[in-house]
Design a protein around this motif. Structure first.
Motif, PDB file in Angstrom:
ATOM      1  N   LEU A   1      -9.425   4.992   1.259  1.00 41.35           N
ATOM      2  CA  LEU A   1      -8.853   5.302   2.907  1.00 41.35           C
ATOM      3  C   LEU A   1      -7.443   4.297   2.805  1.00 41.35           C
ATOM      4  O   LEU A   1      -7.360   4.093   2.661  1.00 41.35           O
ATOM      5  CB  LEU A   1     -10.127   3.203   3.521  1.00 41.35           C
ATOM      6  N   LEU A   2      -7.093   5.896   3.754  1.00 42.20           N
ATOM      7  CA  LEU A   2      -5.226   5.378   3.872  1.00 42.20           C
ATOM      8  C   LEU A   2      -5.703   5.439   5.340  1.00 42.20           C
ATOM      9  O   LEU A   2      -6.247   5.503   6.402  1.00 42.20           O
ATOM     10  CB  LEU A   2      -5.440   6.317   3.924  1.00 42.20           C
ATOM     11  N   ILE A   3      -5.248   3.819   5.461  1.00 46.95           N
ATOM     12  CA  ILE A   3      -4.028   3.695   7.177  1.00 46.95           C
ATOM     13  C   ILE A   3      -2.845   4.068   7.489  1.00 46.95           C
ATOM     14  O   ILE A   3      -2.405   3.694   6.881  1.00 46.95           O
ATOM     15  CB  ILE A   3      -4.854   2.289   7.469  1.00 46.95           C
ATOM     16  N   ASN A   4      -2.178   4.687   8.217  1.00 43.69           N
ATOM     17  CA  ASN A   4      -1.037   4.685   8.250  1.00 43.69           C
ATOM     18  C   ASN A   4      -0.840   4.296  10.061  1.00 43.69           C
ATOM     19  O   ASN A   4      -0.954   4.511  11.223  1.00 43.69           O
ATOM     20  CB  ASN A   4      -0.662   6.362   8.997  1.00 43.69           C
ATOM     21  N   LEU A   5      -0.268   3.021   9.580  1.00 41.05           N
ATOM     22  CA  LEU A   5       0.057   2.241  10.689  1.00 41.05           C
ATOM     23  C   LEU A   5       1.202   2.711  12.080  1.00 41.05           C
ATOM     24  O   LEU A   5       1.600   1.991  12.892  1.00 41.05           O
ATOM     25  CB  LEU A   5       0.741   0.786  10.195  1.00 41.05           C
ATOM     26  N   ASP A   6       2.217   3.096  11.467  1.00 42.48           N
ATOM     27  CA  ASP A   6       3.664   4.129  11.666  1.00 42.48           C
ATOM     28  C   ASP A   6       2.173   4.809  12.796  1.00 42.48           C
ATOM     29  O   ASP A   6       2.970   4.639  14.025  1.00 42.48           O
ATOM     30  CB  ASP A   6       4.651   4.610  10.915  1.00 42.48           C
ATOM     31  N   VAL A   7       1.149   5.221  12.988  1.00 42.34           N
ATOM     32  CA  VAL A   7       0.942   6.781  13.792  1.00 42.34           C
ATOM     33  C   VAL A   7      -0.009   5.487  14.481  1.00 42.34           C
ATOM     34  O   VAL A   7       0.112   5.708  15.860  1.00 42.34           O
ATOM     35  CB  VAL A   7       0.679   7.677  13.060  1.00 42.34           C
ATOM     36  N   ALA A   8      -0.478   4.487  13.918  1.00 41.83           N
ATOM     37  CA  ALA A   8      -0.446   3.231  15.797  1.00 41.83           C
ATOM     38  C   ALA A   8      -0.343   2.929  15.828  1.00 41.83           C
ATOM     39  O   ALA A   8      -0.796   2.993  17.346  1.00 41.83           O
ATOM     40  CB  ALA A   8      -1.800   2.393  14.213  1.00 41.83           C
ATOM     41  N   LYS A   9       1.438   2.306  15.555  1.00 43.31           N
ATOM     42  CA  LYS A   9       2.180   1.796  16.462  1.00 43.31           C
ATOM     43  C   LYS A   9       2.552   3.031  17.670  1.00 43.31           C
ATOM     44  O   LYS A   9       2.739   2.635  18.763  1.00 43.31           O
ATOM     45  CB  LYS A   9       3.363   1.506  16.188  1.00 43.31           C
ATOM     46  N   LYS A  10       3.117   4.025  17.002  1.00 38.21           N
ATOM     47  CA  LYS A  10       3.068   5.908  18.269  1.00 38.21           C
ATOM     48  C   LYS A  10       2.514   5.624  19.336  1.00 38.21           C
ATOM     49  O   LYS A  10       2.840   5.933  20.313  1.00 38.21           O
ATOM     50  CB  LYS A  10       3.722   6.516  17.038  1.00 38.21           C
ATOM     51  N   LEU A  11       1.142   5.579  18.263  1.00 40.61           N
ATOM     52  CA  LEU A  11      -0.136   5.719  19.903  1.00 40.61           C
ATOM     53  C   LEU A  11      -0.518   4.550  20.267  1.00 40.61           C
ATOM     54  O   LEU A  11      -1.187   4.597  21.293  1.00 40.61           O
ATOM     55  CB  LEU A  11      -1.109   6.373  18.811  1.00 40.61           C
ATOM     56  N   GLY A  12       0.572   3.521  19.963  1.00 41.43           N
ATOM     57  CA  GLY A  12      -0.712   2.809  20.861  1.00 41.43           C
ATOM     58  C   GLY A  12      -1.416   1.631  20.207  1.00 41.43           C
ATOM     59  O   GLY A  12      -1.989   1.203  21.608  1.00 41.43           O
ATOM     60  N   LEU A  13      -1.909   1.643  18.937  1.00 39.65           N
ATOM     61  CA  LEU A  13      -3.631   1.325  18.829  1.00 39.65           C
ATOM     62  C   LEU A  13      -3.075  -0.166  17.793  1.00 39.65           C
ATOM     63  O   LEU A  13      -1.780   0.190  17.242  1.00 39.65           O
ATOM     64  CB  LEU A  13      -3.721   2.740  18.103  1.00 39.65           C
TER      65      LEU A  13
ATOM     66  N   ALA B   1      -8.769  -0.699   3.346  1.00 41.91           N
ATOM     67  CA  ALA B   1      -7.816   0.233   3.602  1.00 41.91           C
ATOM     68  C   ALA B   1      -7.323   0.244   1.534  1.00 41.91           C
ATOM     69  O   ALA B   1      -6.651  -1.030   0.890  1.00 41.91           O
ATOM     70  CB  ALA B   1      -6.778   1.045   3.571  1.00 41.91           C
ATOM     71  N   LYS B   2      -7.136   0.943   0.528  1.00 40.98           N
ATOM     72  CA  LYS B   2      -6.028   1.073  -0.713  1.00 40.98           C
ATOM     73  C   LYS B   2      -5.123   1.700  -0.495  1.00 40.98           C
ATOM     74  O   LYS B   2      -4.192   1.502  -1.275  1.00 40.98           O
ATOM     75  CB  LYS B   2      -7.196   2.502  -1.436  1.00 40.98           C
ATOM     76  N   THR B   3      -4.774   1.877   0.264  1.00 49.55           N
ATOM     77  CA  THR B   3      -3.647   2.802   0.928  1.00 49.55           C
ATOM     78  C   THR B   3      -3.051   2.699   2.573  1.00 49.55           C
ATOM     79  O   THR B   3      -3.652   3.033   3.191  1.00 49.55           O
ATOM     80  CB  THR B   3      -3.683   4.436   0.344  1.00 49.55           C
ATOM     81  N   VAL B   4      -2.428   1.800   2.608  1.00 51.24           N
ATOM     82  CA  VAL B   4      -1.543   1.826   3.580  1.00 51.24           C
ATOM     83  C   VAL B   4      -0.121   2.304   4.094  1.00 51.24           C
ATOM     84  O   VAL B   4       0.966   1.623   2.908  1.00 51.24           O
ATOM     85  CB  VAL B   4      -1.723   0.260   4.303  1.00 51.24           C
TER      86      VAL B   4
ATOM     87  N   GLY C   1       7.749   3.656   7.009  1.00 54.02           N
ATOM     88  CA  GLY C   1       8.033   4.760   6.340  1.00 54.02           C
ATOM     89  C   GLY C   1       7.886   3.967   4.875  1.00 54.02           C
ATOM     90  O   GLY C   1       8.159   4.877   4.224  1.00 54.02           O
ATOM     91  N   LYS C   2       6.759   3.406   4.907  1.00 50.28           N
ATOM     92  CA  LYS C   2       6.135   2.954   3.130  1.00 50.28           C
ATOM     93  C   LYS C   2       5.281   3.128   2.863  1.00 50.28           C
ATOM     94  O   LYS C   2       4.482   2.561   3.447  1.00 50.28           O
ATOM     95  CB  LYS C   2       7.476   1.745   2.565  1.00 50.28           C
ATOM     96  N   THR C   3       4.517   3.384   2.536  1.00 52.19           N
ATOM     97  CA  THR C   3       3.271   3.498   1.299  1.00 52.19           C
ATOM     98  C   THR C   3       2.577   2.928   0.617  1.00 52.19           C
ATOM     99  O   THR C   3       3.157   2.449  -0.329  1.00 52.19           O
ATOM    100  CB  THR C   3       2.899   4.991   0.811  1.00 52.19           C
ATOM    101  N   THR C   4       1.769   1.660   0.413  1.00 53.65           N
ATOM    102  CA  THR C   4       1.193   0.463  -0.106  1.00 53.65           C
ATOM    103  C   THR C   4      -0.162   1.220  -0.765  1.00 53.65           C
ATOM    104  O   THR C   4      -0.642   1.482  -0.357  1.00 53.65           O
ATOM    105  CB  THR C   4       2.015  -0.339   0.430  1.00 53.65           C
ATOM    106  N   LYS C   5      -0.105   1.506  -1.997  1.00 51.36           N
ATOM    107  CA  LYS C   5      -1.382   1.222  -2.672  1.00 51.36           C
ATOM    108  C   LYS C   5      -1.707   0.192  -2.855  1.00 51.36           C
ATOM    109  O   LYS C   5      -1.159  -0.677  -4.137  1.00 51.36           O
ATOM    110  CB  LYS C   5      -1.113   2.063  -3.811  1.00 51.36           C
ATOM    111  N   LYS C   6      -3.022  -0.321  -2.681  1.00 51.72           N
ATOM    112  CA  LYS C   6      -3.740  -1.665  -3.902  1.00 51.72           C
ATOM    113  C   LYS C   6      -4.408  -1.204  -4.832  1.00 51.72           C
ATOM    114  O   LYS C   6      -5.148  -0.015  -4.934  1.00 51.72           O
ATOM    115  CB  LYS C   6      -4.498  -1.932  -2.558  1.00 51.72           C
TER     116      LYS C   6
END
Length: 331
Positions: free
Chosen positions: A297-309, A319-322, A326-331
């Motif tokens: 499961l990948l979640i892009n919080l930068d995109v969420a912020k741009k969309l106001g979500l 999520a295993k990838t967040v 601008g940085k990608t973190t893998k758990k």
């Protein structure tokens, strides 16, 4: 008596020496033909997984990896090439290439991988057993759960757009599933089809201003043009939910939930080894990726912020990838 013992001892040493030489001799090399419908991160990962599994299992194999570049006629030509070269086993990565192999090869075992519905694709008679000389691994994706996750992140979604390839059996099957889920959730289903990756951007532009979100399945043609979908969605300020995490890390996709295709390749490689060791494909049922560790499961919080979500905390935690700041973190 001593003479007999000496003779027997010499014979035993001779046999032992012969056995040692035989054991040390390399196994007879095999040629594995691999045909993939297009090149994109998920399908490339399947191929790498297959190769690594055979290498780690000490199988003396050479690989003839071919790319059909999204063309059905090319897929058929690749199958003919494998038949003329008499490969020991052929692997079809994705539905169209697997179908081409099944329609062409005679007397050569076939293993499919990353095929959504092998029964509807005509590859096997049922999921419970293989077909004549064919079996494999399915990537049937959890469409309902993916859309439910999208609705948790954007609850006000009323219209979902879906782009798929009309000539890909797996894509048509998944489109039907998306439509059914939308019906159950009382969502408007807005569809558009393509025949090749070059048409994906225009297809996305056609529906972008008519939907609240776009859902992308494991459609190989569309996934190979994910950058175009993400670009159009970003301009329209709508989220994209993808079923292919491996193809979403570098694009502005809000969320991607799907299989680890490298692990799928390893599972496919295990099946290949079973057949090379003598097991008949007919004896092997279609296999599915069912472990929690098989799913990403990948979640892009930068995109969420741009969309106001706001992405619920439990989803971010799962999520295993967040991607954030601008940085990608893998758990």
């Amino acid at each position: 008596m001593r003479k007999k013992i000496s003779i027997l001892l010499a014979l035993a040493l001779s046999l032992l020496s012969a056995a040692t030489v035989f054991a040390a001799a390399p196994a007879k090399p095999v040629t594995i033909g691999i045909s993939k419908i297009v090149s994109h991160p998920a399908l490339d990962a399947v191929v790498k997984g297959i190769q690594d599994e055979l290498k780690d299992s000490k199988i003396n194999a050479t690989f003839d990896v071919q790319n059909a570049n999204g063309d059905i006629n090319t897929a058929a030509s690749i199958a003919t090439k494998f038949q003329s070269e008499k490969v020991n086993l052929a692997v079809g990565v994705a539905t169209p290439t697997a179908q081409a192999l099944v329609n062409t090869l005679k007397g050569i075992p076939i293993v499919f991988s990353a095929v959504t519905d092998p029964v509807k694709a005509g590859l096997v008679p049922s999921l419970a057993k293989g077909g004549k000389n064919v079996t494999g691994v399915s990537d049937m994706t959890p469409v309902k759960q993916q859309i439910e996750m999208l609705l948790k992140i954007k609850p006000k979604t009323k219209r979902i757009g879906h782009i798929y390839t009309s000539s890909e059996e797996n894509a048509v099957v998944l489109a039907g599933m998306v439509k059914q889920v939308c019906k159950e959730k009382h969502l408007e289903f807005v569809e558009t089809t393509v025949t090749k990756s070059a048409e994906v951007k225009q297809a996305a532009q056609t529906i972008a201003n008519r939907v609240d979100a776009i859902y992308i399945s494991t459609d190989n043609t569309v996934v190979s043009a994910m950058s175009a979908v993400a670009e159009v969605a970003a301009k329209a300020k709508i989220p994209v939910m993808s079923a292919d995490p491996s193809s979403s890390e570098t694009y502005d996709v809000l969320a991607a939930w799907g299989f680890d295709y490298y692990k799928m390749g390893r599972a496919t490689g295990k099946m290949v080894i079973e057949i090379l060791k003598g097991k008949k494909p007919e004896q092997i049922p279609t296999r599915f990726m069912t472990k929690a560790s098989d799913v990403d499961l990948l979640i892009n919080l930068d995109v969420a912020k741009k969309l106001g979500l706001t992405v619920p905390a439990d989803i971010v935690k799962a999520a295993k990838t967040v991607r954030q700041n601008g940085k990608t973190t893998k758990k």
